[in-house]
Design a protein around this motif. Structure first.
Motif, PDB file in Angstrom:
ATOM      1  N   ALA A   1     -22.202  -5.068 -35.360  1.00  0.00           N
ATOM      2  CA  ALA A   1     -21.257  -5.708 -34.442  1.00  0.00           C
ATOM      3  C   ALA A   1     -19.930  -5.982 -35.132  1.00  0.00           C
ATOM      4  O   ALA A   1     -18.850  -5.748 -34.556  1.00  0.00           O
ATOM      5  CB  ALA A   1     -21.861  -7.007 -33.907  1.00  0.00           C
ATOM      6  N   TRP A   2     -19.981  -6.493 -36.362  1.00  0.00           N
ATOM      7  CA  TRP A   2     -18.743  -6.771 -37.096  1.00  0.00           C
ATOM      8  C   TRP A   2     -17.987  -5.471 -37.382  1.00  0.00           C
ATOM      9  O   TRP A   2     -16.756  -5.427 -37.300  1.00  0.00           O
ATOM     10  CB  TRP A   2     -19.051  -7.485 -38.414  1.00  0.00           C
ATOM     11  CG  TRP A   2     -19.613  -8.856 -38.255  1.00  0.00           C
ATOM     12  CD1 TRP A   2     -19.551  -9.661 -37.145  1.00  0.00           C
ATOM     13  CD2 TRP A   2     -20.350  -9.588 -39.227  1.00  0.00           C
ATOM     14  NE1 TRP A   2     -20.196 -10.842 -37.378  1.00  0.00           N
ATOM     15  CE2 TRP A   2     -20.695 -10.836 -38.641  1.00  0.00           C
ATOM     16  CE3 TRP A   2     -20.758  -9.337 -40.535  1.00  0.00           C
ATOM     17  CZ2 TRP A   2     -21.429 -11.812 -39.318  1.00  0.00           C
ATOM     18  CZ3 TRP A   2     -21.481 -10.304 -41.221  1.00  0.00           C
ATOM     19  CH2 TRP A   2     -21.799 -11.524 -40.616  1.00  0.00           C
ATOM     20  N   THR A   3     -18.737  -4.418 -37.739  1.00  0.00           N
ATOM     21  CA  THR A   3     -18.100  -3.129 -38.032  1.00  0.00           C
ATOM     22  C   THR A   3     -17.364  -2.598 -36.806  1.00  0.00           C
ATOM     23  O   THR A   3     -16.227  -2.119 -36.903  1.00  0.00           O
ATOM     24  CB  THR A   3     -19.157  -2.110 -38.494  1.00  0.00           C
ATOM     25  OG1 THR A   3     -19.763  -2.572 -39.706  1.00  0.00           O
ATOM     26  CG2 THR A   3     -18.518  -0.752 -38.743  1.00  0.00           C
TER      27      THR A   3
ATOM     28  N   ASP B   1      -9.691  -2.605 -35.019  1.00  0.00           N
ATOM     29  CA  ASP B   1      -8.395  -3.241 -35.291  1.00  0.00           C
ATOM     30  C   ASP B   1      -7.698  -2.472 -36.405  1.00  0.00           C
ATOM     31  O   ASP B   1      -8.228  -2.360 -37.518  1.00  0.00           O
ATOM     32  CB  ASP B   1      -8.621  -4.704 -35.693  1.00  0.00           C
ATOM     33  CG  ASP B   1      -7.334  -5.515 -35.716  1.00  0.00           C
ATOM     34  OD1 ASP B   1      -6.308  -4.992 -36.190  1.00  0.00           O
ATOM     35  OD2 ASP B   1      -7.367  -6.686 -35.283  1.00  0.00           O
ATOM     36  N   SER B   2      -6.527  -1.949 -36.127  1.00  0.00           N
ATOM     37  CA  SER B   2      -5.817  -1.107 -37.093  1.00  0.00           C
ATOM     38  C   SER B   2      -5.406  -1.862 -38.363  1.00  0.00           C
ATOM     39  O   SER B   2      -5.057  -1.234 -39.370  1.00  0.00           O
ATOM     40  CB  SER B   2      -4.570  -0.498 -36.439  1.00  0.00           C
ATOM     41  OG  SER B   2      -3.677  -1.519 -36.002  1.00  0.00           O
TER      42      SER B   2
ATOM     43  N   MET C   1      -0.635  -0.905 -45.405  1.00  0.00           N
ATOM     44  CA  MET C   1      -2.025  -0.501 -45.648  1.00  0.00           C
ATOM     45  C   MET C   1      -2.993  -1.494 -45.013  1.00  0.00           C
ATOM     46  O   MET C   1      -2.760  -2.706 -45.065  1.00  0.00           O
ATOM     47  CB  MET C   1      -2.303  -0.417 -47.154  1.00  0.00           C
ATOM     48  CG  MET C   1      -1.602   0.727 -47.858  1.00  0.00           C
ATOM     49  SD  MET C   1      -1.981   0.783 -49.615  1.00  0.00           S
ATOM     50  CE  MET C   1      -3.754   1.027 -49.549  1.00  0.00           C
ATOM     51  N   PRO C   2      -4.084  -0.999 -44.414  1.00  0.00           N
ATOM     52  CA  PRO C   2      -5.055  -1.920 -43.818  1.00  0.00           C
ATOM     53  C   PRO C   2      -5.819  -2.709 -44.882  1.00  0.00           C
ATOM     54  O   PRO C   2      -5.935  -2.274 -46.034  1.00  0.00           O
ATOM     55  CB  PRO C   2      -5.982  -0.969 -43.046  1.00  0.00           C
ATOM     56  CG  PRO C   2      -5.875   0.335 -43.761  1.00  0.00           C
ATOM     57  CD  PRO C   2      -4.446   0.410 -44.211  1.00  0.00           C
ATOM     58  N   ILE C   3      -6.312  -3.856 -44.486  1.00  0.00           N
ATOM     59  CA  ILE C   3      -7.129  -4.688 -45.378  1.00  0.00           C
ATOM     60  C   ILE C   3      -8.523  -4.082 -45.454  1.00  0.00           C
ATOM     61  O   ILE C   3      -9.191  -3.894 -44.446  1.00  0.00           O
ATOM     62  CB  ILE C   3      -7.203  -6.137 -44.844  1.00  0.00           C
ATOM     63  CG1 ILE C   3      -5.794  -6.729 -44.738  1.00  0.00           C
ATOM     64  CG2 ILE C   3      -8.082  -6.997 -45.743  1.00  0.00           C
ATOM     65  CD1 ILE C   3      -5.737  -8.023 -43.947  1.00  0.00           C
ATOM     66  N   ARG C   4      -8.954  -3.771 -46.666  1.00  0.00           N
ATOM     67  CA  ARG C   4     -10.250  -3.111 -46.856  1.00  0.00           C
ATOM     68  C   ARG C   4     -11.376  -4.157 -46.901  1.00  0.00           C
ATOM     69  O   ARG C   4     -11.318  -5.095 -47.698  1.00  0.00           O
ATOM     70  CB  ARG C   4     -10.228  -2.287 -48.154  1.00  0.00           C
ATOM     71  CG  ARG C   4      -9.277  -1.094 -48.070  1.00  0.00           C
ATOM     72  CD  ARG C   4      -9.020  -0.468 -49.427  1.00  0.00           C
ATOM     73  NE  ARG C   4     -10.241  -0.167 -50.150  1.00  0.00           N
ATOM     74  CZ  ARG C   4     -11.003   0.910 -49.944  1.00  0.00           C
ATOM     75  NH1 ARG C   4     -10.642   1.790 -49.013  1.00  0.00           N
ATOM     76  NH2 ARG C   4     -12.088   1.128 -50.648  1.00  0.00           N
TER      77      ARG C   4
ATOM     78  N   LEU D   1     -12.592 -15.480 -37.251  1.00  0.00           N
ATOM     79  CA  LEU D   1     -12.939 -14.539 -38.313  1.00  0.00           C
ATOM     80  C   LEU D   1     -11.727 -13.689 -38.672  1.00  0.00           C
ATOM     81  O   LEU D   1     -11.424 -13.481 -39.854  1.00  0.00           O
ATOM     82  CB  LEU D   1     -14.096 -13.641 -37.872  1.00  0.00           C
ATOM     83  CG  LEU D   1     -14.508 -12.529 -38.848  1.00  0.00           C
ATOM     84  CD1 LEU D   1     -14.870 -13.109 -40.207  1.00  0.00           C
ATOM     85  CD2 LEU D   1     -15.661 -11.722 -38.282  1.00  0.00           C
ATOM     86  N   ILE D   2     -11.010 -13.219 -37.669  1.00  0.00           N
ATOM     87  CA  ILE D   2      -9.812 -12.415 -37.914  1.00  0.00           C
ATOM     88  C   ILE D   2      -8.752 -13.233 -38.638  1.00  0.00           C
ATOM     89  O   ILE D   2      -8.119 -12.765 -39.591  1.00  0.00           O
ATOM     90  CB  ILE D   2      -9.272 -11.851 -36.588  1.00  0.00           C
ATOM     91  CG1 ILE D   2     -10.236 -10.797 -36.043  1.00  0.00           C
ATOM     92  CG2 ILE D   2      -7.864 -11.260 -36.774  1.00  0.00           C
ATOM     93  CD1 ILE D   2      -9.889 -10.292 -34.664  1.00  0.00           C
TER      94      ILE D   2
END
Length: 210
Positions: free
Chosen positions: A17-19, A25-26, A1-4, A112-113
């Protein structure tokens, strides 16, 4: 599951920009974003993200108060602060408030990632720029204290007025000197203490209780 993720910053250009970056990124799912700090907590309660990315300097609800409110609601929600400030006093205060990560807005996107990935695993993350600022603040504290003791009474008075947020012109009027004289004093204070700017000066004085 992706990180929400949920994004909070009063500059729409940044949240957009962040969105765009994180949404591509999946590994991540951007559940929403707001530029209004007064509605951020309600949105967090509704959307239930895993991690909130938030700016420190917002009005009327700042990042410190919002961090505490989110953690009081659900301590499991990770909070990563993204800010322009690389001041150790801010870092210490926000981490004590419950933040899990600290990223400066001049950090690379990769940091940030990495912060998101680390916080999602239950770890804390401090960006390289903030880490360097903390190290620099710890180096040779004796030399800094000696430099502070070498300040003249007038320089100490000017520092007190700087801490109150007065401009050079306002300080000049208060002390009965010219603005140019105040600027010279400010330059000499920063040079003597080896600091970059007034923000670093205020941070240093607060850390040392001066």
């Amino acid at each position: 599951m992706p990180i929400r993720l949920f994004l909070v910053d009063d500059h729409k250009l940044l949240t957009d920009a962040w969105t765009a970056m994180l949404g591509a990124d999946s590994r991540f799912e951007v559940t929403g974003a707001t530029n209004d700090s007064t509605t951020a907590l309600a949105s967090v309660k509704e959307l239930k993200p895993d991690i909130v990315l938030l700016d420190l300097s917002m009005t009327p609800v700042n990042g410190f108060a919002l961090t505490q409110a989110i953690k009081e609601y659900d301590s499991k929600i990770g909070i990563i602060v993204i800010t322009y400030y690389d001041l150790p006093v801010y870092y210490t205060k926000i981490m004590k408030a419950g933040a899990n990560g600290y990223i400066t807005k001049t950090s690379a996107s990769g940091e940030l990632i990495e912060a998101i990935l680390q916080v999602s695993k239950g770890n804390n993350y401090t960006c390289k720029e903030m880490g360097q600022a903390i190290i620099e603040n710890m180096i040779n504290p004796g030399e800094m204290l000696a430099a502070i003791k070498s300040l003249t009474p007038k320089q100490l008075a000017i520092i007190e007025l700087i801490k109150k947020g007065l401009s050079s012109k306002e300080i000049a009027g208060y002390l009965g000197v010219s603005p140019k004289t105040v600027e010279v004093h400010r330059y000499n204070i920063l040079k003597k203490l080896g600091l970059k700017n007034s923000a670093a000066l205020i941070n240093e004085m607060n850390l040392r209780g001066i």
